[in-house]
Scaffold this motif. Structure first.
Motif, PDB file in Angstrom:
ATOM      1  N   THR A  60       0.752  -1.179   0.036  1.00  0.00           N
ATOM      2  CA  THR A  60       0.013  -0.074  -0.079  1.00  0.00           C
ATOM      3  C   THR A  60       1.020   1.342   0.071  1.00  0.00           C
ATOM      4  O   THR A  60       0.342   2.412  -0.156  1.00  0.00           O
ATOM      5  N   GLN A  61       2.242   1.182   0.290  1.00  0.00           N
ATOM      6  CA  GLN A  61       3.130   2.267   0.086  1.00  0.00           C
ATOM      7  C   GLN A  61       3.610   2.550  -1.272  1.00  0.00           C
ATOM      8  O   GLN A  61       4.300   3.557  -1.310  1.00  0.00           O
ATOM      9  N   ASP A  63       3.371   3.553  -4.911  1.00  0.00           N
ATOM     10  CA  ASP A  63       2.550   4.462  -5.940  1.00  0.00           C
ATOM     11  C   ASP A  63       2.552   4.074  -7.310  1.00  0.00           C
ATOM     12  O   ASP A  63       2.048   4.429  -8.085  1.00  0.00           O
ATOM     13  N   ARG A  64       3.768   2.834  -7.565  1.00  0.00           N
ATOM     14  CA  ARG A  64       3.640   2.177  -8.957  1.00  0.00           C
ATOM     15  C   ARG A  64       3.926   0.680  -8.729  1.00  0.00           C
ATOM     16  O   ARG A  64       4.649   0.348  -7.996  1.00  0.00           O
ATOM     17  N   LYS A  65       2.789   0.206  -9.638  1.00  0.00           N
ATOM     18  CA  LYS A  65       2.635  -1.356  -9.579  1.00  0.00           C
ATOM     19  C   LYS A  65       4.073  -1.990  -9.902  1.00  0.00           C
ATOM     20  O   LYS A  65       4.489  -2.905  -9.397  1.00  0.00           O
ATOM     21  N   GLU A 118       7.848  14.160  -0.440  1.00  0.00           N
ATOM     22  CA  GLU A 118       7.545  12.965  -0.956  1.00  0.00           C
ATOM     23  C   GLU A 118       6.218  12.624  -1.029  1.00  0.00           C
ATOM     24  O   GLU A 118       5.709  11.900  -1.882  1.00  0.00           O
ATOM     25  N   ARG A 122       4.479  11.154  -4.451  1.00  0.00           N
ATOM     26  CA  ARG A 122       4.041   9.787  -4.607  1.00  0.00           C
ATOM     27  C   ARG A 122       2.749   9.777  -3.652  1.00  0.00           C
ATOM     28  O   ARG A 122       2.780   9.397  -2.405  1.00  0.00           O
ATOM     29  N   PRO A 123       1.637  10.296  -4.514  1.00  0.00           N
ATOM     30  CA  PRO A 123       0.179  10.130  -3.930  1.00  0.00           C
ATOM     31  C   PRO A 123       0.064   8.896  -3.313  1.00  0.00           C
ATOM     32  O   PRO A 123       0.182   7.733  -3.736  1.00  0.00           O
ATOM     33  N   GLY A 124      -0.618   8.992  -1.829  1.00  0.00           N
ATOM     34  CA  GLY A 124      -0.876   7.737  -1.245  1.00  0.00           C
ATOM     35  C   GLY A 124       0.262   6.948  -0.469  1.00  0.00           C
ATOM     36  O   GLY A 124      -0.082   6.224   0.242  1.00  0.00           O
ATOM     37  N   HIS A 125       1.459   7.352  -0.825  1.00  0.00           N
ATOM     38  CA  HIS A 125       2.479   6.791  -0.090  1.00  0.00           C
ATOM     39  C   HIS A 125       2.614   6.660   1.246  1.00  0.00           C
ATOM     40  O   HIS A 125       2.499   5.541   2.123  1.00  0.00           O
TER      41      HIS A 125
END
Length: 288
Positions: A60-61, A63-65, A118, A122-125
């Protein structure tokens, strides 16, 4: 050294330790360990009578699969290093164990600090970070937890979360552990090619040039940041940001602020490097 994956097994072991008066020091990691992580374990040994280390690549941290998929999983090697380093227990949960519903349902968010730097890149990180650390704290219930200062903003976020939620946990920061040439140790340094590894120390050196300029009295912060970014581009980096901020809250400094931190992030090939340098400026004294 004990290795457990199940939550029940973790709690049973911790319960037995507490009955005998042990103090628990905790080091959360995502594995792929290096000497910087072992330094955290060594510091934890000084602060507690038992050391717990978690190894969990937290989905979940990311931001890129593709970053999540490429992150090295080196559990056997990590456990060998931790045993040599003196850890007492390693907790190795799976994503299914940590997120039984398949992702974040209940979320822990720390507004303000999580939205800067950061967080903006990195949205949602940081929601992923604060949620998983909160859950790990709940499971381990440590007396103290040790984090590296390389992730300066993350450390600040965790300290705020602990204060806001009245967690009875001492948060200890350990200064950044560096290679001999100044590069901050990071699991992501393994992404660097041989040629890129030779360039990489220029990142820390560039941030150091900003520090030197500030000590010499420059206060044109925007210009200093732009110059540093230009230097990084010339060296072969793709800078994400170079920022001069107040160490207290990561807000832009005023002219009379003296406790600062230079923070930067830059891509070099496939590796996204981060680093920081805290500094304290001398206060201007009035002359009669």
């Amino acid at each position: 050294m004990i290795i457990v994956q199940a939550i029940d097994a973790l709690r049973e072991e911790l319960k037995s330790w507490r009955k005998t008066g042990e103090t628990i020091a905790f080091v959360p990691t995502m594995g792929n360990l290096h000497a910087g992580h072992i330094a955290l374990v060594k510091r934890a040994q000084e602060l507690g009578s038992k050391v717990v280390v978690s190894i969990f690549v937290n989905p979940t941290q990311f931001d890129r699969k593709e970053d999540l998929a490429a992150y090295p999983r080196t559990l056997a090697e990590d456990c060998a290093k931790l045993q040599a380093g003196g850890a007492d227990l390693v907790f190795t949960p799976t994503p299914a164990l940590m997120y039984p519903g398949g992702g974040l349902a209940t979320k822990v968010e720390v507004p303000g600090v999580s939205e800067l730097l950061e967080g903006a890149s990195r949205p949602g990180h940081f929601t992923g970070v604060s949620t998983v650390v909160c859950k790990l704290f709940h499971l381990v219930q440590p007396d103290v937890a040790v984090f590296g200062e390389k992730d300066f903003q993350q450390l600040m976020l965790i300290r705020q979360m602990v204060r806001d939620l009245d967690m009875d946990i001492l948060i200890e920061g350990l200064p950044t552990v560096r290679e001999a040439d100044g590069l901050a140790m990071s699991s992501r340094n393994g992404y660097l090619t041989t040629a890129e590894r030779k360039i990489a120390p220029g990142f820390h050196l560039t941030l150091g040039e900003v520090v030197d300029a500030l000590h010499k009295g420059r206060q044109d912060y925007a210009a200093l940041q732009a110059e540093a970014a230009q230097t990084l581009v010339a060296l072969g980096f793709r800078p994400d940001y170079v920022e001069i901020r107040r160490a207290l809250d990561l807000l832009p400094p005023a002219a009379n602020d003296t406790d600062l931190v230079i923070l930067g992030s830059a891509w070099l090939g496939k590796a996204r490097l981060i680093d920081n340098i805290p500094l304290t400026l001398k206060k201007l004294t009035e002359t009669s």
